[in-house]
Design an enzyme around this catalytic site. Structure first.
Site, short mmCIF file in Angstrom:
data_model
loop_
_atom_site.label_atom_id
_atom_site.label_comp_id
_atom_site.label_asym_id
_atom_site.label_seq_id
_atom_site.Cartn_x
_atom_site.Cartn_y
_atom_site.Cartn_z
N SER A 166 0.83 -1.21 0.00
CA SER A 166 0.00 0.00 0.00
C SER A 166 0.87 1.26 0.00
O SER A 166 0.39 2.33 -0.38
CB SER A 166 -0.93 0.00 1.22
OG SER A 166 -0.17 -0.09 2.40
N CYS B 198 2.30 -6.44 1.38
CA CYS B 198 1.38 -5.79 2.33
C CYS B 198 0.61 -6.87 3.08
O CYS B 198 0.00 -7.74 2.46
CB CYS B 198 0.42 -4.90 1.54
SG CYS B 198 -0.90 -4.20 2.51
N GLU C 287 5.12 6.49 11.24
CA GLU C 287 5.29 7.52 10.21
C GLU C 287 5.65 8.88 10.80
O GLU C 287 6.34 9.68 10.18
CB GLU C 287 4.03 7.60 9.34
CG GLU C 287 3.92 6.33 8.49
CD GLU C 287 2.82 6.37 7.44
OE1 GLU C 287 1.90 7.20 7.58
OE2 GLU C 287 2.90 5.56 6.51
N HIS D 159 5.01 -1.92 8.79
CA HIS D 159 5.50 -0.76 9.53
C HIS D 159 6.01 -1.13 10.93
O HIS D 159 6.79 -0.37 11.51
CB HIS D 159 4.37 0.26 9.72
CG HIS D 159 4.23 1.22 8.59
ND1 HIS D 159 3.68 0.87 7.39
CD2 HIS D 159 4.57 2.53 8.48
CE1 HIS D 159 3.68 1.93 6.59
NE2 HIS D 159 4.21 2.94 7.22
#
Lengths: 283, 283
Positions: free
Chosen positions: A11, A73, A152, A186
């Site tokens: 993604s 992903c 992030e 992540h």
């Protein structure tokens, strides 16, 4: 066929951690990576929408002549792998099976925890995959929606990250899992704080490395590996403008990205033109 | 023309807070709302991509015969309003101008803070709008990327929300702003904790109410208001499956949503069929 590239999609930037391991295990292979940065994230969206996006991306990569597809992903692996395998004839590998295999091999107590996006956890894909390998393993799962924005934001070692990890992982600690699958690309960025909260006795499993071994194994079996004397080239495509991907991507890949091209998946006819127009080179 | 509906769009559910105020001020008006739930969020994406999405959505709403468009998303207002006004001939209102007007009217010290998504803050749209009204006002801004996921997780009054708010708002407090614009439709959900951190002397400005007044004013001037004896109907469209929107949306709207239809903006030709197939009714 061996000369063709390995296609990898995610993604966004997270899948670069999987690409990194593939590049380590198979440095001779060309790769084409697509990050769907214009529609990221997938973890909060419905399986129907994620399947639709995964199909569009796979069509794009297949049209670029890949010999194999890696769905890097977790959310897309969890919900769209069956649909993709039905529709496309090349070998397709997700990150769930390899992660599940590693977790099943690592656990001693037979109690495995899995964390991931809402979409991944709701699909139960990891729990099903682990139980297919060993039905005796107990799987405890928890969605951790704030981990991606924390990673992030770069808040990976402050009090907010610590409290968030404590809140999400409390139930898993109480269940005394001895293995924890980081079921989102992540999450390895938050490895430090997750390990701290879970404590010494818990092994963290990241699917990336095991996925790379699986890719090598499949290509080997099918005699699709390039000679090790070669050196692979790596191409990158994104659906939003490349600047942000280039900036953050090198952190995930661990090295400088090459040229990154923008494509418009809504409108396949224009993609070549777009790609040409919107090429950006990493500084 | 007066019989036509008011079109409202947002990247997701947040714009329902703006719709709510419009329904309060103009209960006689029909509305058509579109939430781009398959591509949410906009705040982390490039202006180019947000403009492209905003154009697609506006085309969709205009094809449904609206008399006016309200861009209820701060990020889309910040980056796409000029492009939309150039391309479409109906009146178009964003949430930035009304929010800026309110902030300029409210401040006593002449020091205004603005918080929003990365996209909104990077655009400087609020600062420019406030300075157009009163160049003497000093504007201090801060992007708060974690506020949206916190609001969506429902963590609006715990220690994590408090620490996050303290981290983001520290600079604004130190600058002694007396007015703070909540420049994202999700932020009013965190109003309690933001007010607590900013302290008593600071007025929080939410664009929703002022935007509704602006809509009424424009329609009035153009003689496009319906007679107040009527009662408006409200239609909802989303780009992902409706279930999540229905569940969360009623919290934002403050009342039960009617039927919600799914549309595929990538592929306008199929939208009617899709809409028909994927209709879901709020329970």
């Amino acid at each position: 066929m061996a000369w063709k590239a390995i296609g990898v999609f995610d993604s966004g930037v997270g899948g670069l951690t999987v690409l990194k391991e593939i590049m380590k295990v198979l440095p001779q292979e060309d790769t084409i990576y697509l990050g769907d940065t214009a529609r990221v994230p997938y973890g909060t969206k419905s399986p129907e929408t994620v399947v639709r996006y995964s199909r569009q991306i796979t069509s794009f990569l297949v049209s670029r002549d890949i010999k194999m597809l890696v769905v890097a992903c977790n959310t897309a692996s969890a919900v769209s792998l069956t649909a993709l395998k039905k529709e496309f004839s090349i070998p397709i590998v997700g990150v769930i099976e390899p992660g599940a295999r590693r977790a099943a091999a690592v656990t001693r107590s037979g109690k495995v925890g899995v964390i991931g996006t809402a979409g991944t956890i709701k699909s139960s894909a990891y729990a099903k995959a682990i139980k297919r390998i060993n039905p005796g393993i107990e799987v405890v799962t928890r969605a951790c929606p704030l981990f991606v924005p924390l990673a992030e934001e770069g808040w990976i070692d402050n009090e907010i990250a610590r409290l968030t990890a404590q809140t999400y992982l409390k139930g898993l600690k109480e269940e005394s899992v001895d293995t924890l699958v980081l079921g989102c690309t992540h999450y390895p960025i938050l490895k430090g704080i997750i390990a701290e909260v879970m404590g010494d006795g818990v092994t963290l499993v990241d699917s990336a490395e095991e996925t790379a071994f699986t890719v090598a194994e499949i290509l080997g079996k099918k005699s699709l590996l390039r000679p090790t004397s070669e050196k692979g080239n790596h191409h990158f495509f994104v659906t939003d403008v490349p600047a942000g991907f280039i900036r953050v991507g090198s952190r995930f890949l661990g090295e400088r990205l090459g040229d990154v091209y923008q494509v418009n998946l809504d409108d396949e006819a224009h993609e070549e033109e777009q790609a040409g127009e919107d090429k950006q080179t990493a500084p």
